[in-house]
Design an enzyme around this catalytic site. Structure first.
Site, short mmCIF file in Angstrom:
data_model
loop_
_atom_site.label_atom_id
_atom_site.label_comp_id
_atom_site.label_asym_id
_atom_site.label_seq_id
_atom_site.Cartn_x
_atom_site.Cartn_y
_atom_site.Cartn_z
N SER A 163 -15.83 15.66 3.80
CA SER A 163 -16.41 16.46 4.33
C SER A 163 -16.94 17.89 3.37
CB SER A 163 -15.48 16.73 5.31
OG SER A 163 -14.73 16.78 4.71
N ASP A 412 -8.91 26.49 8.57
CA ASP A 412 -9.49 26.12 7.62
C ASP A 412 -9.99 26.34 5.72
OD1 ASP A 412 -11.16 24.68 6.10
OD2 ASP A 412 -12.75 24.15 7.56
N HIS A 415 -12.90 24.36 3.54
CA HIS A 415 -14.07 23.61 3.10
C HIS A 415 -15.07 25.53 2.84
CE1 HIS A 415 -12.96 20.85 6.04
NE2 HIS A 415 -14.05 19.43 5.11
#
Length: 437
Positions: A163, A412, A415
């Site tokens: 990702s 998160d 990312h």
């Protein structure tokens, strides 16, 4: 004309010359300056300066000192050689304030994944948008979408990995979209893990291939609490399309931290964190190395040996910034970058980067016999380490504090918000491509 008669035109000419001479001395310098402005001279590397994007002067900054020349002239071969003797070390530098901000915002492109759209999700501290990476001994220009599109004309670029690879690809698409709108022409898989965009203006394509291990693997599920990796077999989900690719960007690493069983030569090699299984615990550093080596060797064997060549870039491991539990408020709450000496690259982050850099260098040595095979590491580990402020944090979901501060909230810290620090990865990516061109 008869002797003794004076020439009236001669006298008038002398008088006029005397009157005009002072004015000529005043006028000539400005004219000379204008000439130099519209037809600039070439500068030596020691006098290099940064110019506006709209300037008619071309700037090339792949050396530790920028080389500047007028577009209509070409520097002598020796000067060109000096400019490229020491390529810029983009991995060594610091984050500096930049009030220009990013090229795009949260609404100018439709390719930002739901969880990275921090501004749309209510993040109000936008200071993280106004920093630029400044290499220590050279200049990193702002991303130029037309230049990137020109370089990839008639080519297919493939982002392969996890990702974070997708995160970098989305950033790139958003920056390019400021000059040319990408057309989504293919989507498949859960969460569109296999996608392709096309730029008709340049007949260029950019694809995403979900492959978190690069090699063949079976991801864990509800009934299988660990991943399975086959370290001597490349993942054919992208491997079978390799003949269609002109440039590959590999980005992976975080999935190797999860529990897994490893296979090699059709037998179990060992495992990482697999309680209850009778396998030897071998960790993941050597496994990461084997997976990358298998991948790079497969690319060389399938493309380099055929003589049609390919370019490969390996984006190095990007650290996470969890400073607490993933489901508690403040897991990655910092709002400023670390200063250069405030945070050291060490431990797991340093080891992951080391493995990737070493394998890139090993593959380069193997590929030297193939003239059209080019390989480089996009070393962003330190750049990423210094940006704890660039993650979505709780803003991976819309307005997480709309009903007040919650004790339990998803975070998160892996990312990157878009726009955000990861845009700099692609600025370096473009400079590497410019050097190759």
């Amino acid at each position: 004309m008869k002797m003794g008669i004076t020439n009236p035109f001669k006298d008038q000419s002398l008088s006029l010359t005397k009157k005009l001479l002072p004015w000529t001395l005043y006028v000539l310098p400005p004219i000379a300056m204008l000439c130099l402005y519209f037809k600039p001279i070439s500068f030596t590397p020691s006098s290099a300066t940064e110019l506006p994007h709209s300037s008619p002067i071309t700037i090339t900054s792949h050396s530790s000192l920028s080389f500047i020349s007028a577009p209509s002239t070409s520097p002598p071969p020796k000067e060109k050689e000096k400019a490229y003797e020491k390529p810029c070390d983009y991995s060594n530098g610091k984050w500096v304030h930049d009030m220009k901000g990013p090229l795009y915002n949260d609404t100018t492109c439709g390719t930002i994944k739901y969880g990275r759209n921090c501004i749309t999700h209510g993040r109000s501290d936008t200071g993280y948008l106004y920093w630029r990476w400044k290499p220590r001994r050279c200049n990193l220009p702002r991303f130029e979408p037309p230049t990137f599109l020109q370089i990839i004309r008639n080519k297919h670029i493939a982002f392969i990995g996890d990702s974070v690879a997708r995160n970098q690809l989305e950033s790139l698409l958003c920056m390019i979209a400021t000059a040319s709108t990408p057309n989504l022409i293919y989507q498949k898989g859960e969460d569109n893990q296999f996608s392709r965009w096309h730029f008709p203006s340049h007949n260029a394509s950019i694809s995403l291939y979900w492959s978190p291990f690069l090699v063949q693997g079976v991801e864990k599920s509800g009934t299988k609490p660990y991943n399975e990796l086959y370290l001597d077999h490349v993942d054919e989900k992208w491997g079978r399309d390799i003949d269609q690719m002109d440039l590959i960007v590999l980005s992976f690493g975080h999935w190797f931290l999860l529990s897994a069983v490893y296979y090699e030569n059709d037998s179990v090699l060992g495992c990482h964190y697999c309680p209850g299984l009778n396998h030897t615990e071998i960790g993941f550093y050597d496994v990461l190395r084997k997976a990358l080596r298998t991948t790079l060797n497969s690319i060389i064997d399938r493309r380099g040996t055929k003589g049609n060549g390919i370019d490969v870039i390996v984006t190095t491991f990007t650290p996470h910034h969890f400073e607490g539990e993933w489901d508690k408020t403040g897991a990655c709450a910092k709002i400023r970058p670390y200063r250069n000496k405030e945070k050291k690259l060490e431990g797991m982050d340093a080891e992951m980067r080391k493995v990737e850099i070493e394998e890139v260098e090993n593959a380069k040595a193997k590929a030297r016999e193939f003239g059209r095979f080019r390989l480089k590491a996009l070393d962003v580990t330190k750049l990423a380490l210094l940006r704890p402020d660039g993650h979505p944090g709780p803003y991976m979901n819309p307005f997480p504090f709309a009903n007040g501060v919650q004790e339990h909230v998803q975070n998160d810290c892996v990312h990157w918000c878009l726009p955000g620090p990861i845009d700099s990865w692609n600025e370096i990516f473009l400079e590497m491509m410019k050097m190759w061109e």
